[in-house]
Design a protein around this motif. Structure first.
Motif, PDB file in Angstrom:
ATOM      1  N   HIS A 246      -6.132  -2.430   9.803  1.00  0.00           N
ATOM      2  CA  HIS A 246      -6.766  -1.163   9.424  1.00  0.00           C
ATOM      3  C   HIS A 246      -6.733  -0.987   7.893  1.00  0.00           C
ATOM      4  O   HIS A 246      -7.728  -0.622   7.278  1.00  0.00           O
ATOM      5  N   LEU A 247      -5.566  -1.264   7.309  1.00  0.00           N
ATOM      6  CA  LEU A 247      -5.430  -1.130   5.853  1.00  0.00           C
ATOM      7  C   LEU A 247      -6.305  -2.130   5.124  1.00  0.00           C
ATOM      8  O   LEU A 247      -6.903  -1.816   4.090  1.00  0.00           O
ATOM      9  N   ARG A 248      -6.385  -3.330   5.668  1.00  0.00           N
ATOM     10  CA  ARG A 248      -7.201  -4.361   5.032  1.00  0.00           C
ATOM     11  C   ARG A 248      -8.679  -3.941   5.031  1.00  0.00           C
ATOM     12  O   ARG A 248      -9.367  -4.031   4.031  1.00  0.00           O
ATOM     13  N   GLU A 249      -9.154  -3.468   6.199  1.00  0.00           N
ATOM     14  CA  GLU A 249     -10.557  -3.045   6.298  1.00  0.00           C
ATOM     15  C   GLU A 249     -10.848  -1.881   5.356  1.00  0.00           C
ATOM     16  O   GLU A 249     -11.862  -1.859   4.661  1.00  0.00           O
ATOM     17  N   LYS A 250      -9.936  -0.904   5.351  1.00  0.00           N
ATOM     18  CA  LYS A 250     -10.110   0.273   4.494  1.00  0.00           C
ATOM     19  C   LYS A 250     -10.084  -0.125   3.022  1.00  0.00           C
ATOM     20  O   LYS A 250     -10.918   0.304   2.224  1.00  0.00           O
TER      21      LYS A 250
ATOM     22  N   LYS B 132     -13.219  -0.114   0.185  1.00  0.00           N
ATOM     23  CA  LYS B 132     -13.086   0.584  -1.099  1.00  0.00           C
ATOM     24  C   LYS B 132     -13.341  -0.374  -2.270  1.00  0.00           C
ATOM     25  O   LYS B 132     -13.969  -0.034  -3.261  1.00  0.00           O
ATOM     26  N   LEU B 133     -12.845  -1.605  -2.094  1.00  0.00           N
ATOM     27  CA  LEU B 133     -12.945  -2.572  -3.183  1.00  0.00           C
ATOM     28  C   LEU B 133     -14.326  -3.220  -3.289  1.00  0.00           C
ATOM     29  O   LEU B 133     -14.644  -3.820  -4.306  1.00  0.00           O
ATOM     30  N   GLN B 134     -15.149  -3.096  -2.246  1.00  0.00           N
ATOM     31  CA  GLN B 134     -16.497  -3.654  -2.323  1.00  0.00           C
ATOM     32  C   GLN B 134     -17.245  -3.080  -3.528  1.00  0.00           C
ATOM     33  O   GLN B 134     -18.061  -3.743  -4.155  1.00  0.00           O
ATOM     34  N   LYS B 135     -16.933  -1.819  -3.850  1.00  0.00           N
ATOM     35  CA  LYS B 135     -17.581  -1.162  -4.991  1.00  0.00           C
ATOM     36  C   LYS B 135     -17.191  -1.817  -6.312  1.00  0.00           C
ATOM     37  O   LYS B 135     -17.899  -1.722  -7.298  1.00  0.00           O
ATOM     38  N   ARG B 136     -16.039  -2.481  -6.323  1.00  0.00           N
ATOM     39  CA  ARG B 136     -15.556  -3.103  -7.558  1.00  0.00           C
ATOM     40  C   ARG B 136     -16.006  -4.551  -7.691  1.00  0.00           C
ATOM     41  O   ARG B 136     -15.812  -5.164  -8.732  1.00  0.00           O
ATOM     42  N   MET B 137     -16.609  -5.114  -6.634  1.00  0.00           N
ATOM     43  CA  MET B 137     -16.870  -6.541  -6.634  1.00  0.00           C
ATOM     44  C   MET B 137     -17.888  -6.980  -7.687  1.00  0.00           C
ATOM     45  O   MET B 137     -17.994  -8.151  -7.997  1.00  0.00           O
ATOM     46  N   GLY B 138     -18.627  -6.025  -8.231  1.00  0.00           N
ATOM     47  CA  GLY B 138     -19.568  -6.360  -9.296  1.00  0.00           C
ATOM     48  C   GLY B 138     -18.892  -6.470 -10.659  1.00  0.00           C
ATOM     49  O   GLY B 138     -19.503  -6.890 -11.632  1.00  0.00           O
ATOM     50  N   ARG B 139     -17.632  -6.078 -10.725  1.00  0.00           N
ATOM     51  CA  ARG B 139     -16.910  -6.104 -11.996  1.00  0.00           C
ATOM     52  C   ARG B 139     -16.597  -7.536 -12.419  1.00  0.00           C
ATOM     53  O   ARG B 139     -16.592  -8.456 -11.610  1.00  0.00           O
ATOM     54  N   VAL B 140     -16.322  -7.709 -13.692  1.00  0.00           N
ATOM     55  CA  VAL B 140     -16.041  -9.040 -14.231  1.00  0.00           C
ATOM     56  C   VAL B 140     -14.575  -9.400 -13.993  1.00  0.00           C
ATOM     57  O   VAL B 140     -13.680  -8.620 -14.292  1.00  0.00           O
ATOM     58  N   ALA B 141     -14.374 -10.582 -13.428  1.00  0.00           N
ATOM     59  CA  ALA B 141     -13.006 -11.073 -13.219  1.00  0.00           C
ATOM     60  C   ALA B 141     -12.800 -12.254 -14.164  1.00  0.00           C
ATOM     61  O   ALA B 141     -13.011 -13.407 -13.796  1.00  0.00           O
TER      62      ALA B 141
ATOM     63  N   VAL C   8       0.846  -1.199   0.000  1.00  0.00           N
ATOM     64  CA  VAL C   8       0.000   0.000   0.000  1.00  0.00           C
ATOM     65  C   VAL C   8       0.883   1.251   0.000  1.00  0.00           C
ATOM     66  O   VAL C   8       2.026   1.214   0.448  1.00  0.00           O
ATOM     67  N   GLY C   9       0.351   2.375  -0.506  1.00  0.00           N
ATOM     68  CA  GLY C   9       1.103   3.636  -0.602  1.00  0.00           C
ATOM     69  C   GLY C   9       1.634   4.130   0.738  1.00  0.00           C
ATOM     70  O   GLY C   9       1.066   3.844   1.790  1.00  0.00           O
ATOM     71  N   LEU C  10       2.722   4.913   0.678  1.00  0.00           N
ATOM     72  CA  LEU C  10       3.393   5.399   1.895  1.00  0.00           C
ATOM     73  C   LEU C  10       2.491   6.218   2.801  1.00  0.00           C
ATOM     74  O   LEU C  10       2.495   6.036   4.023  1.00  0.00           O
ATOM     75  N   MET C  11       1.700   7.122   2.208  1.00  0.00           N
ATOM     76  CA  MET C  11       0.838   7.992   3.021  1.00  0.00           C
ATOM     77  C   MET C  11      -0.230   7.173   3.756  1.00  0.00           C
ATOM     78  O   MET C  11      -0.519   7.426   4.930  1.00  0.00           O
ATOM     79  N   ASP C  12      -0.792   6.187   3.053  1.00  0.00           N
ATOM     80  CA  ASP C  12      -1.797   5.318   3.687  1.00  0.00           C
ATOM     81  C   ASP C  12      -1.168   4.496   4.805  1.00  0.00           C
ATOM     82  O   ASP C  12      -1.779   4.285   5.856  1.00  0.00           O
TER      83      ASP C  12
ATOM     84  N   ILE D 129      -6.259  -9.041  -2.362  1.00  0.00           N
ATOM     85  CA  ILE D 129      -7.225  -8.126  -2.992  1.00  0.00           C
ATOM     86  C   ILE D 129      -6.842  -6.675  -2.705  1.00  0.00           C
ATOM     87  O   ILE D 129      -6.807  -5.830  -3.599  1.00  0.00           O
ATOM     88  N   VAL D 130      -6.512  -6.415  -1.430  1.00  0.00           N
ATOM     89  CA  VAL D 130      -6.117  -5.050  -1.040  1.00  0.00           C
ATOM     90  C   VAL D 130      -4.827  -4.641  -1.739  1.00  0.00           C
ATOM     91  O   VAL D 130      -4.701  -3.533  -2.270  1.00  0.00           O
ATOM     92  N   LYS D 131      -3.872  -5.556  -1.774  1.00  0.00           N
ATOM     93  CA  LYS D 131      -2.567  -5.255  -2.367  1.00  0.00           C
ATOM     94  C   LYS D 131      -2.671  -5.013  -3.872  1.00  0.00           C
ATOM     95  O   LYS D 131      -2.067  -4.088  -4.412  1.00  0.00           O
ATOM     96  N   MET D 132      -3.456  -5.833  -4.554  1.00  0.00           N
ATOM     97  CA  MET D 132      -3.572  -5.730  -6.018  1.00  0.00           C
ATOM     98  C   MET D 132      -4.583  -4.675  -6.462  1.00  0.00           C
ATOM     99  O   MET D 132      -4.533  -4.187  -7.580  1.00  0.00           O
ATOM    100  N   GLY D 133      -5.529  -4.340  -5.577  1.00  0.00           N
ATOM    101  CA  GLY D 133      -6.532  -3.333  -5.928  1.00  0.00           C
ATOM    102  C   GLY D 133      -7.537  -3.812  -6.968  1.00  0.00           C
ATOM    103  O   GLY D 133      -8.087  -3.018  -7.727  1.00  0.00           O
ATOM    104  N   GLU D 134      -7.755  -5.125  -7.014  1.00  0.00           N
ATOM    105  CA  GLU D 134      -8.693  -5.693  -7.982  1.00  0.00           C
ATOM    106  C   GLU D 134      -9.572  -6.745  -7.320  1.00  0.00           C
ATOM    107  O   GLU D 134      -9.231  -7.290  -6.271  1.00  0.00           O
TER     108      GLU D 134
END
Length: 201
Positions: free
Chosen positions: A39-43, A47-56, A17-21, A178-183
């Motif tokens: 904390h980072l995992r939950e955050k 954020k990624l819940q919004k992407r879960m409808g996307r096609v994998a 995850v980014g330095l500031m985060d 999932i958190v690390k890859m952002g997908e």
């Protein structure tokens, strides 16, 4: 506790995850590394819940054949992009899953995949066991539900303790990725072969 650059760097190496985060997560958790990761995992997952409808539809099929070539597994793990599918972290995760399935013999990917009749049959067995051992009727269902949870941990891949680190489950490992890859990443299906298991005695 002072949040040093070294601590931030260490968290970034662990999570990607980014330095500031990372810095913010360490502040929120008073420098506690494990709490910062949580904390980072939950955050990230929120954020990624919004992407879960996307096609994998990208991903890999990984395999593992155990020494002696008597048992092996193929597993399909999906993601959104070819870029993520080709990363070392993603491919290692898929290979680890194939090894996990070979060693731990799950029957389903997740609890939602268990047919209702199988679930009800298991629950009925646990209820009868509780009644036969003299437990009061009013707590029998609660006991059965508790045993059902243990059943899920045995037969569902994502609920099993990870063989390389039993302190975390496969699901927690998947969430970290999932958190690390952002997908969106999902374990789609698997097949486990054991030599001779379908042959008649």
């Amino acid at each position: 506790m002072e949040i040093t650059a070294e601590l931030v760097k260490k968290l970034r190496e662990k999570t990607g995850v980014g330095l500031m985060d990372c810095k913010e997560a360490l502040k929120q958790s008073s420098g506690d590394m494990e709490k910062a990761i949580e904390h980072l995992r939950e955050k990230g997952l929120a954020k990624l819940q919004k992407r879960m409808g996307r096609v994998a539809s990208e991903g890999v099929i990984a395999s593992y054949i155990h020494t002696g070539s008597k048992v092996g597994t193929m597993v399909e793990v999906n993601c959104e992009t070819d870029f993520v599918a080709n990363t070392k972290d993603f491919q290692e995760f898929a290979k680890d899953l194939a090894m996990q399935i070979t060693a731990s013999t799950p029957l389903y990917v997740k609890r939602e995949d268990i047919p209702e009749d199988v679930r009800e049959k298991e629950k009925g067995i646990y209820r009868r066991q509780a009644l036969e051992s003299g437990k009061p009727e009013k707590i029998v269902d609660k006991i059965a539900e508790g045993k059902l949870e243990k059943f899920y941990q045995e037969v569902c891949l994502v609920e099993q303790p990870f063989i390389k680190n039993p302190d975390v489950t496969v699901k927690e490992l998947l969430e970290e990725l999932i958190v690390k890859m952002g997908e969106k990443i999902l374990v789609n299906r698997f097949v486990r072969f054991q030599l001779g298991e379908t042959l008649e005695e």
